[in-house]
Write an enzyme that holds these catalytic residues in place. Structure first.
Site, mmCIF file in Angstrom:
data_model
loop_
_atom_site.group_PDB
_atom_site.id
_atom_site.type_symbol
_atom_site.label_atom_id
_atom_site.label_comp_id
_atom_site.label_asym_id
_atom_site.label_seq_id
_atom_site.Cartn_x
_atom_site.Cartn_y
_atom_site.Cartn_z
ATOM 1 N N ARG A 235 55.249 35.755 27.363
ATOM 2 C CA ARG A 235 56.073 36.017 26.006
ATOM 3 C C ARG A 235 57.270 36.828 26.349
ATOM 4 N NH1 ARG A 235 50.585 37.009 24.665
ATOM 5 N NH2 ARG A 235 51.099 39.132 25.237
ATOM 6 N N ASP B 15 37.457 42.928 43.380
ATOM 7 C CA ASP B 15 38.726 42.676 43.952
ATOM 8 C C ASP B 15 38.911 42.363 45.398
ATOM 9 O OD1 ASP B 15 41.816 42.620 43.899
ATOM 10 O OD2 ASP B 15 41.835 44.751 44.790
ATOM 11 N N TYR C 54 50.125 30.814 26.628
ATOM 12 C CA TYR C 54 49.507 29.856 27.613
ATOM 13 C C TYR C 54 48.875 28.486 27.101
ATOM 14 C CZ TYR C 54 48.763 34.787 29.437
ATOM 15 O OH TYR C 54 48.674 35.998 29.954
ATOM 16 N N LYS D 228 40.711 34.749 42.510
ATOM 17 C CA LYS D 228 39.394 35.372 42.670
ATOM 18 C C LYS D 228 39.166 36.922 41.946
ATOM 19 C CE LYS D 228 41.005 38.392 45.136
ATOM 20 N NZ LYS D 228 41.530 39.517 45.014
ATOM 21 N N ALA E 280 51.447 36.728 41.248
ATOM 22 C CA ALA E 280 52.257 35.115 41.226
ATOM 23 C C ALA E 280 53.756 35.181 41.609
ATOM 24 C CB ALA E 280 52.163 35.007 39.900
ATOM 25 N N ARG F 111 42.879 46.948 38.120
ATOM 26 C CA ARG F 111 41.943 46.880 38.931
ATOM 27 C C ARG F 111 41.116 48.154 38.665
ATOM 28 N NH1 ARG F 111 46.329 45.114 41.466
ATOM 29 N NH2 ARG F 111 45.979 43.303 42.918
ATOM 30 N N TYR G 112 36.005 38.954 49.931
ATOM 31 C CA TYR G 112 36.571 38.892 51.295
ATOM 32 C C TYR G 112 35.504 39.016 52.412
ATOM 33 C CZ TYR G 112 41.069 37.922 48.957
ATOM 34 O OH TYR G 112 41.958 37.521 48.185
ATOM 35 N N HIS H 221 39.343 35.097 33.409
ATOM 36 C CA HIS H 221 39.429 33.940 34.255
ATOM 37 C C HIS H 221 38.523 32.682 34.043
ATOM 38 C CE1 HIS H 221 40.807 36.346 38.138
ATOM 39 N NE2 HIS H 221 41.468 36.202 37.134
ATOM 40 N N ALA I 17 52.323 37.349 36.647
ATOM 41 C CA ALA I 17 51.727 38.497 37.350
ATOM 42 C C ALA I 17 52.740 38.666 38.536
ATOM 43 C CB ALA I 17 50.192 38.369 37.508
#
Length: 330
Positions: A38, A178, A59, A98, A16, A166, A182, A80, A13
């Site tokens: 992949r 998303d 994975y 999250k 990441a 998203r 927070y 997740h 991602a």
């Protein structure tokens, strides 16, 4: 386990690559050693960050790697829970983006998996590891603001890519999942109270909330917040009490959004600015995992704490559902 934590990442991602891979290598007692993707081309920038990186083509192959102690999971929201549980069952500690669950009941499954496996499973809610939020909580607990009566928050940005995950109902997208975590999480962390949702409204696009407005209360404290993926970039958290106001100037992405400054305005006193220019919350989050695994320290933001934020989001969804709004997979 050696004197450092060996990390693997499930998926290449962008977040990441840009944020968490560098944070893992910047953190003390942690090192990125493996990636699952992949597409070998997507592994190239990760290998530049972590020379000698092992690249697995699935994975499951990464989870079977005996040279990995912990995994970071930046997959779409809908994936997740299952991959966090599978990673723990494979003997890995888990730090998952999250929201780690889509409903409060998912956290019960995750807690059960944590207890059965004996492995850490944690949500990557990074503000809990930043000293500015630890300071906010301490100031409120010490009564510096007097009787707290109002908290307001916002987290907004503009999302231009129509193919972004998203915006996918099937992948559990939306502004609340998303970034709603927070302001809700910050309210709960700072005040130690649980908000009761009183009112909510949202703008929907193809089954996904792109903007939402929420009002809540916890005892005598009123709490309101706004989140959006369809406006300008803005973050704010303001705590108002009988003696003064505390403004968190870059509450959620300090360093990227702005400097981590707290503005403490107490009636009759000069404005006090408390700054944290060097704190790196993502690296601190990784170091908290290392402290848990290597030193036996309690993780600062356990699943039980994260569950309360999800319960509040569930209550927002329930209120919106009462207006005939649909929120994707359940």
């Amino acid at each position: 386990m050696s004197d450092h934590i060996r990390w693997g990442i499930l998926g290449a991602a962008g977040f990441a690559r840009k944020i968490m891979a560098p944070a893992i290598n910047a953190a003390q007692r942690s090192r990125l050693v493996a990636l699952a993707t992949r597409d070998p081309d997507r592994a190239t920038p990760f290998a530049a960050i972590a020379p000698g990186l092992r690249v697995h083509d699935s994975y499951d192959a990464l989870l079977a790697d005996p040279e990995i102690d912990a995994v970071y999971i930046p997959l779409p929201n809908a994936l997740h829970v299952d991959w966090s549980i599978r990673a723990a069952q494979a003997g890995k500690a888990v730090l998952c983006e999250k929201p780690i669950g889509l409903h409060a009941a998912d956290f019960d499954r995750l807690i059960a998996a944590r207890e059965a496996s004996g492995r850490l499973i944690a949500e990557a809610w990074m503000p809990a590891h930043h000293p500015q939020w630890q300071t906010v909580r301490a100031l409120i607990a010490a009564g510096r603001l007097g009787q707290l009566h109002s908290v307001t928050g916002a987290f907004t940005y503009g999302l231009a890519d129509p193919g972004n995950i998203r915006l996918s109902a099937d992948l559990a997208g939306g502004a609340l999942r998303d970034v709603g975590v927070y302001p809700i999480g910050a309210f709960r962390y700072a005040t130690g109270t649980e908000p009761e949702i009183l009112w909510a409204d949202a703008i929907m696009e193809n089954g996904v909330d792109t903007s939402a407005w929420v009002q809540a209360r916890a005892g005598d404290i009123r709490f309101s917040f706004h989140v959006s993926m369809r406006t300008t970039r803005y973050q704010s958290m303001i705590f108002e009490g009988s003696l003064g106001r505390l403004s968190v100037m870059a509450p959620f992405n300090p360093g990227q959004y702005g400097q981590a400054d707290l503005h403490l305005a107490i009636e009759g006193q000069p404005l006090r600015i408390i700054s944290f220019p060097d704190a790196q919350q993502y690296a601190l989050q990784v170091e908290a995992v290392a402290a848990t695994l290597l030193d036996g320290a309690d993780f600062p933001y356990p699943l039980e704490a994260a569950r309360g934020t999800q319960a509040a989001i569930d209550a927002v969804f329930a209120m919106l559902d009462g207006k005939g709004v649909s929120y994707g997979p359940k």
